[in-house]
Design a protein around this motif. Structure first.
Motif, PDB file in Angstrom:
ATOM      1  N   ASP A  61      51.671  36.557  51.665  1.00 42.24           N
ATOM      2  CA  ASP A  61      50.933  36.257  53.231  1.00 42.24           C
ATOM      3  C   ASP A  61      49.481  37.007  53.142  1.00 42.24           C
ATOM      4  O   ASP A  61      48.683  36.336  53.702  1.00 42.24           O
ATOM      5  CB  ASP A  61      51.606  36.969  54.396  1.00 42.24           C
ATOM      6  CG  ASP A  61      52.933  36.278  54.747  1.00 42.24           C
ATOM      7  OD1 ASP A  61      53.158  35.140  54.353  1.00 42.24           O
ATOM      8  OD2 ASP A  61      53.660  36.857  55.640  1.00 42.24           O
ATOM      9  N   ARG A  62      49.285  37.898  52.241  1.00 44.58           N
ATOM     10  CA  ARG A  62      48.196  38.446  51.975  1.00 44.58           C
ATOM     11  C   ARG A  62      47.416  37.770  50.910  1.00 44.58           C
ATOM     12  O   ARG A  62      46.278  38.280  50.409  1.00 44.58           O
ATOM     13  CB  ARG A  62      48.050  40.007  51.728  1.00 44.58           C
ATOM     14  CG  ARG A  62      48.693  41.057  52.900  1.00 44.58           C
ATOM     15  CD  ARG A  62      48.871  42.344  52.579  1.00 44.58           C
ATOM     16  NE  ARG A  62      49.296  43.226  53.740  1.00 44.58           N
ATOM     17  CZ  ARG A  62      49.609  44.326  53.608  1.00 44.58           C
ATOM     18  NH1 ARG A  62      49.177  45.004  52.479  1.00 44.58           N
ATOM     19  NH2 ARG A  62      50.127  45.029  54.739  1.00 44.58           N
ATOM     20  N   HIS A  63      48.049  36.877  50.042  1.00 41.36           N
ATOM     21  CA  HIS A  63      47.225  35.897  49.293  1.00 41.36           C
ATOM     22  C   HIS A  63      47.145  36.924  47.815  1.00 41.36           C
ATOM     23  O   HIS A  63      46.239  36.612  46.930  1.00 41.36           O
ATOM     24  CB  HIS A  63      46.150  35.378  49.617  1.00 41.36           C
ATOM     25  CG  HIS A  63      46.191  34.648  50.729  1.00 41.36           C
ATOM     26  ND1 HIS A  63      46.946  33.218  50.935  1.00 41.36           N
ATOM     27  CD2 HIS A  63      45.703  34.799  52.055  1.00 41.36           C
ATOM     28  CE1 HIS A  63      46.940  33.123  52.022  1.00 41.36           C
ATOM     29  NE2 HIS A  63      46.357  33.487  52.845  1.00 41.36           N
ATOM     30  N   PHE A  64      47.780  37.897  47.875  1.00 44.43           N
ATOM     31  CA  PHE A  64      47.919  38.951  46.546  1.00 44.43           C
ATOM     32  C   PHE A  64      48.796  37.932  45.734  1.00 44.43           C
ATOM     33  O   PHE A  64      48.629  38.280  44.035  1.00 44.43           O
ATOM     34  CB  PHE A  64      48.340  40.309  46.958  1.00 44.43           C
ATOM     35  CG  PHE A  64      48.325  41.008  45.698  1.00 44.43           C
ATOM     36  CD1 PHE A  64      46.985  41.448  45.031  1.00 44.43           C
ATOM     37  CD2 PHE A  64      49.555  41.224  44.903  1.00 44.43           C
ATOM     38  CE1 PHE A  64      47.096  42.233  43.776  1.00 44.43           C
ATOM     39  CE2 PHE A  64      49.545  42.029  43.653  1.00 44.43           C
ATOM     40  CZ  PHE A  64      48.229  42.331  43.142  1.00 44.43           C
ATOM     41  N   LEU A  65      50.071  37.512  45.997  1.00 47.13           N
ATOM     42  CA  LEU A  65      50.983  36.858  45.333  1.00 47.13           C
ATOM     43  C   LEU A  65      51.356  35.377  45.475  1.00 47.13           C
ATOM     44  O   LEU A  65      50.720  35.210  46.775  1.00 47.13           O
ATOM     45  CB  LEU A  65      52.142  37.573  45.288  1.00 47.13           C
ATOM     46  CG  LEU A  65      52.202  39.013  44.665  1.00 47.13           C
ATOM     47  CD1 LEU A  65      53.835  39.354  44.726  1.00 47.13           C
ATOM     48  CD2 LEU A  65      51.796  38.934  42.947  1.00 47.13           C
ATOM     49  N   HIS A  66      51.739  34.660  44.738  1.00 43.81           N
ATOM     50  CA  HIS A  66      52.002  33.227  45.229  1.00 43.81           C
ATOM     51  C   HIS A  66      53.546  33.229  44.623  1.00 43.81           C
ATOM     52  O   HIS A  66      53.849  33.510  43.423  1.00 43.81           O
ATOM     53  CB  HIS A  66      51.031  32.640  44.168  1.00 43.81           C
ATOM     54  CG  HIS A  66      51.539  30.876  44.119  1.00 43.81           C
ATOM     55  ND1 HIS A  66      51.384  30.024  45.358  1.00 43.81           N
ATOM     56  CD2 HIS A  66      52.492  30.036  43.244  1.00 43.81           C
ATOM     57  CE1 HIS A  66      52.004  28.899  45.025  1.00 43.81           C
ATOM     58  NE2 HIS A  66      52.271  29.123  43.942  1.00 43.81           N
ATOM     59  N   ARG A  67      54.250  32.420  45.236  1.00 45.28           N
ATOM     60  CA  ARG A  67      55.722  32.125  44.884  1.00 45.28           C
ATOM     61  C   ARG A  67      55.665  30.649  44.338  1.00 45.28           C
ATOM     62  O   ARG A  67      55.272  29.666  45.092  1.00 45.28           O
ATOM     63  CB  ARG A  67      56.649  32.173  46.274  1.00 45.28           C
ATOM     64  CG  ARG A  67      58.137  31.965  45.733  1.00 45.28           C
ATOM     65  CD  ARG A  67      59.088  32.327  46.972  1.00 45.28           C
ATOM     66  NE  ARG A  67      60.395  32.338  46.536  1.00 45.28           N
ATOM     67  CZ  ARG A  67      61.363  31.315  46.944  1.00 45.28           C
ATOM     68  NH1 ARG A  67      60.872  30.193  47.520  1.00 45.28           N
ATOM     69  NH2 ARG A  67      62.677  31.321  46.341  1.00 45.28           N
ATOM     70  N   THR A  68      55.974  30.566  43.038  1.00 41.09           N
ATOM     71  CA  THR A  68      56.077  29.268  42.515  1.00 41.09           C
ATOM     72  C   THR A  68      57.191  28.465  42.934  1.00 41.09           C
ATOM     73  O   THR A  68      58.284  28.850  43.594  1.00 41.09           O
ATOM     74  CB  THR A  68      56.213  29.483  40.883  1.00 41.09           C
ATOM     75  OG1 THR A  68      57.594  29.801  40.735  1.00 41.09           O
ATOM     76  CG2 THR A  68      55.280  30.310  40.380  1.00 41.09           C
ATOM     77  N   SER A  69      57.424  27.114  42.560  1.00 45.33           N
ATOM     78  CA  SER A  69      58.328  26.255  42.945  1.00 45.33           C
ATOM     79  C   SER A  69      59.808  26.667  42.072  1.00 45.33           C
ATOM     80  O   SER A  69      60.795  26.347  42.868  1.00 45.33           O
ATOM     81  CB  SER A  69      57.903  24.723  42.550  1.00 45.33           C
ATOM     82  OG  SER A  69      57.865  24.627  41.022  1.00 45.33           O
ATOM     83  N   ARG A  70      59.821  27.494  41.146  1.00 42.83           N
ATOM     84  CA  ARG A  70      60.767  28.104  40.552  1.00 42.83           C
ATOM     85  C   ARG A  70      61.256  29.573  41.240  1.00 42.83           C
ATOM     86  O   ARG A  70      62.193  30.046  40.597  1.00 42.83           O
ATOM     87  CB  ARG A  70      60.532  28.320  39.059  1.00 42.83           C
ATOM     88  CG  ARG A  70      60.410  26.788  38.534  1.00 42.83           C
ATOM     89  CD  ARG A  70      60.011  27.099  36.984  1.00 42.83           C
ATOM     90  NE  ARG A  70      61.185  27.846  36.294  1.00 42.83           N
ATOM     91  CZ  ARG A  70      61.021  28.404  35.076  1.00 42.83           C
ATOM     92  NH1 ARG A  70      60.116  28.693  34.760  1.00 42.83           N
ATOM     93  NH2 ARG A  70      62.161  29.290  34.558  1.00 42.83           N
TER      94      ARG A  70
END
Length: 73
Positions: free
Chosen positions: A55-64
């Motif tokens: 939510d803080r745009h520090f991480l991204h969750r990939t499609s995997r």
């Protein structure tokens, strides 16, 4: 996970630890279960922590389902 699940997440030391690990290890790519084991958190807490960082745009969750720094996806 919806945003209502974590607004009260109150583990600043855990957030700092996870942010530090991702900054120290470029290319780090973990599933929620791997992250929970690495940082000794229960599954629910770890998922909440990771979603806060998404939510803080520090991480991204990939499609995997892996959590990475945004520049890696």
């Amino acid at each position: 996970m919806n945003q209502r699940a974590h607004p009260s997440f109150n583990r600043p030391e855990a957030l700092q630890r996870v942010v530090g690990e991702y900054l120290e290890m470029p290319g780090l790519s973990l599933s929620a279960s791997q992250a929970a084991r690495l940082w000794h958190l229960d599954a629910r807490q770890c998922e909440q922590l990771l979603e806060v960082l998404v939510d803080r745009h520090f991480l991204h969750r990939t499609s995997r389902g892996l959590y990475v720094r945004p520049s890696q996806h």
